[in-house]
Write an enzyme that holds these catalytic residues in place. Structure first.
Site, PDB file in Angstrom:
ATOM      1  N   CYS A   1      -2.407   7.888   4.932  1.00 25.91           N
ATOM      2  CA  CYS A   1      -2.399   7.532   3.513  1.00 25.91           C
ATOM      3  C   CYS A   1      -3.681   8.000   2.835  1.00 25.91           C
ATOM      4  CB  CYS A   1      -2.225   6.032   3.338  1.00 25.91           C
ATOM      5  SG  CYS A   1      -3.336   5.085   4.365  1.00 25.91           S
TER       6      CYS A   1
ATOM      7  N   GLU B   1       0.881  -1.157   0.000  1.00 25.40           N
ATOM      8  CA  GLU B   1       0.000   0.000   0.000  1.00 25.40           C
ATOM      9  C   GLU B   1       0.916   1.203   0.000  1.00 25.40           C
ATOM     10  OE1 GLU B   1      -2.494   0.818   3.540  1.00 25.40           O
ATOM     11  OE2 GLU B   1      -2.052   2.781   2.695  1.00 25.40           O
TER      12      GLU B   1
END
Lengths: 490, 490
Positions: free
Chosen positions: B267, B230
């Site tokens: 994120c 990720e």
């Protein structure tokens, strides 16, 4: 006869596939299913002409090709059913909990199509794994547009099937360009298709070298894309002691047929048989040898495959410690594959990676281990496979857990007391396996779970019911299975 | 304080993880779930000492860390529940039809674990995406052994959590070596872990450069393995005209908070906001600027992140056509991140890839498009994202289908009228997205569907009931959901 597509043509095809994708993805599951069923009807409507063309191009016998077309039609229809049922969408709903701290939002998830899918058909299945084969059917079900690169060994067959798809697309009023068909003998056509920015996934059935090349290209892209390459497999068969003792000659009969079925040109062909030195193993090898001698050679798919078979078979037989057991007594013609079995010790196998390699054709090698420990070592040192088979009694299985676990660990399908050739088209099938059998062990290329290769999840957070896709609406208008607050419901 | 693991140590850890995997994979779903719940208990039992250590190493505030530990415990417990429920196994059964021609064999399929999983923890979530975080929990649920490389920014925190896992393993009588913890600042430690032949999958949360490097290594292996990285995301927010007209200053308030939450170190931080030139957009920018000026800077996670933020922010502001709108009025200390917003035209964005890049920290750029067509172009030219957000009325959504489709196409989670920060842990969550947000858009790193990252299907053909795993036995002794002859049943 067919010219390679130019880079300009490929760009035009891919740009069109990208535009059309955005129209097709919005079509309902039912519309997609109707389209797929219409392709099946149109393939049937190609009639004898299609079978004749395929016979001429592939040298496969008529009965086999009729069966394969029927299988392809079954695939299209059964994946259409699965598409409509919508279980593959993996719809999940978690409803809002406004008084949680912090408040839990309404979150809903389903699979959506990836985008244009490029399919490289196989040479050994001109229908079932080619133009309107499993990859194409799965991609259409997922909501993707499809670009097929025809296999150069059966371009006319591929053209005819492409015609059937285009006819079905027209009948179903599909957006123009939902399907495109390109030819290409050169390396560059394949590369341009895989590297094109609008290509979002690749399906491939063929050799290790071909599959690995596509995989490497795809991963070198600025934005890597998934490649589902089904590559080689030697499909090891483990003969366990008690079973072999009771059934050596029956097993020999089953396997003589399986090794030579379709001139050995199946990805599930049993190319490696492992036993433990014993009188029974000798008997098995003798019986298998006898039957192989009686099996006539048959014409292979095309000159390239015949040449590769001769070379690989020759090279395998030249390896240290490899002994020829038997080959067909019948004289072999130029275009035919010669049924052959060889043997070597477990030690020879463990020492020489050449013995692990697929010899695509009617060839199998029997590995003679000195004991169960060596058989376990052989299993542990065998690369990823589509299938592994255990010929075993219940006692054999219960008494040899380490072997069974090691064998399970290397394969996608674990068969007990049967042959690996023959792949049932059903939801429970897994036609896949650890690398190098495929480039992605998590997905199957046979059965409706193959649809999931061409989709990814998207999650909708905080959307009102009126704006959600039907698949996720509160009232479940499509009546599909969904997991709602952790419970499966319909 | 902690030495980098040597290659010998890594070999020893991986060999052990491989041996242990074969013991752990056979443990029941219930045994795995009990182990995971015990880890949760042991993490709680670390008490204040763990929070204090994490505060010292990460400079994150106490309340945030307490919440994050609670979230990590919730993850462990809820994934344990999902593990036991077994829906993730995707069990499928097709029963034999002996009188079919050819006979249909009995075929049954379920997911099995991949093997040892290497987890690279993140710096911004010392608990939830680190040592006992989502990747580790999912891998244990799947039946994999786990090797964590501690993040060098919080090695002591990681050691303490590793201690909790090892304590739980001992209490649950897990095979020794089911979990290993290694340190490594150097490049070579990461590479050795990814390239080790016994490593079967990798989980990673961090930067694009780090994730892409692991992905490339994994694909250069003789047998490529999946990497679930990720990576970065700018999480674009599209302000649609009708919504902006009615709520410009409310949206500014929501987003001033979201941009600066946790000093922008999420994120899912909204780093890109897209509107159409108008009085309302001016008002929105003014209001947002006012609020950003009032927001004090905060300490960032570690010196490397502060340095990167300063550089990337500085570079972004130097780009042609980029104008600073506002930064915090409060003086910034050496270790702090300065809340900042900037603006540029749609044309500037379309011409300059630097404006697409993540500036990890409390920074966001507002793109002013000249009309809806340009906004659609911006959406189409934005790279893959974890999330995209639409601030829109129902009219906005219905009247701008092309935009909505383009936005959906680039993201894993599509949010309506809310902020992207805050990721609910539930089955419907998709925390993933097209490359470069992640290396595999088909899998999530949050929610129990993340378990499937570390598993692959194996299919059993022609096995008698007595020898099948419990998950696939005719009587369904585990009472799990299974698809039997195409129908979901329990």
């Amino acid at each position: 006869m067919f010219k390679d597509a130019t880079i300009e043509e490929i760009n035009s095809v891919m740009n069109n596939a990208w535009t059309v994708f955005h129209a097709y993805r919005k079509m309902s599951l039912e519309q997609r299913a109707v389209f797929m069923r219409t392709i099946a009807v149109e393939m049937e409507a190609c009639g004898d002409a299609l079978i004749q063309t395929a016979m001429r191009e592939t040298h496969l016998p008529e009965a086999r090709l009729r069966n394969e077309r029927a299988r392809t039609i079954f695939q299209l229809n059964s994946y259409a059913d699965a598409c409509e049922k919508g279980q593959w969408l993996e719809a999940r709903i978690d409803t809002a909990v406004p008084d949680k701290n912090p408040p839990k939002p309404d979150v809903r998830k389903m699979l959506v199509p990836l985008g244009p899918v490029v399919v490289f058909g196989s040479s050994n299945f001109p229908f079932a794994y080619s133009t309107a084969g499993g990859d194409t059917a799965c991609a259409f079900a997922a909501g993707c547009s499809v670009i097929v690169k025809a296999h150069p060994a059966h371009p006319e067959t591929s053209e005819m099937v492409a015609g059937a798809i285009l006819k079905a697309a027209e009948k179903c009023k599909m957006p123009k360009g939902i399907f495109a068909h390109v030819h290409g003998v050169s390396f560059e056509v394949g590369k341009a298709l895989v590297m094109h920015p609008h290509t979002k996934a690749v399906g491939f059935t063929g050799s290790y070298l071909g599959g690995r090349q596509l995989f490497d290209w795809a991963n070198q892209r600025k934005d890597p894309i998934p490649v589902f390459a089904e590559m080689g497999s030697v499909n090891p068969v483990f003969l366990l002691p008690e079973k072999l003792k009771s059934s050596a000659s029956d097993i020999a009969k089953m396997y003589a047929a399986s090794i030579t079925l379709g001139v050995g040109q199946f990805c599930t062909n049993p190319g490696l048989i492992i036993g433990i030195e014993s009188e029974e193993l000798k008997l098995f090898i003798d019986e298998l040898g006898k039957l192989i001698r009686q099996t006539p050679p048959g014409p292979m798919l095309h000159a390239g495959i015949v040449k590769a078979y001769k070379e690989k078979r020759g090279n395998a037989l030249l390896q240290e410690g490899v002994h020829l057991v038997a080959e067909s007594d019948t004289e072999t013609k130029e275009n035919e594959g010669l049924p052959t079995i060889a043997t070597a010790t477990g030690q020879a196998f463990l020492n020489n990676p050449v013995l692990h390699q697929e010899v695509f054709g009617p060839y199998s090698i029997i590995i003679r281990c000195k004991n169960m420990d060596e058989m376990i070592e052989v299993a542990k040192h065998t690369e990823g496979q589509l299938t592994s088979t255990l010929m075993a009694t219940e006692n054999d299985i219960r008494g040899n857990e380490e072997l069974v676990e090691a064998v399970k660990n290397i394969c996608g399908r674990l068969i007990l007391n049967a042959v690996p050739t023959g792949v049932e088209v059903c939801l429970s099938m897994h036609h896949g396996g650890p690398f190098p059998a495929t480039t992605d062990s998590r997905f199957t290329s046979v059965g409706a779970d193959g649809i999931k290769r061409f989709a990814r999840p998207v999650c909708f957070q905080n959307w009102p019911d009126s704006l959600l896709p039907d698949e996720l609406k509160e009232g479940n208008p499509l009546a599909i299975w969904r997991t709602v607050n952790n419970e499966l419901k319909k």
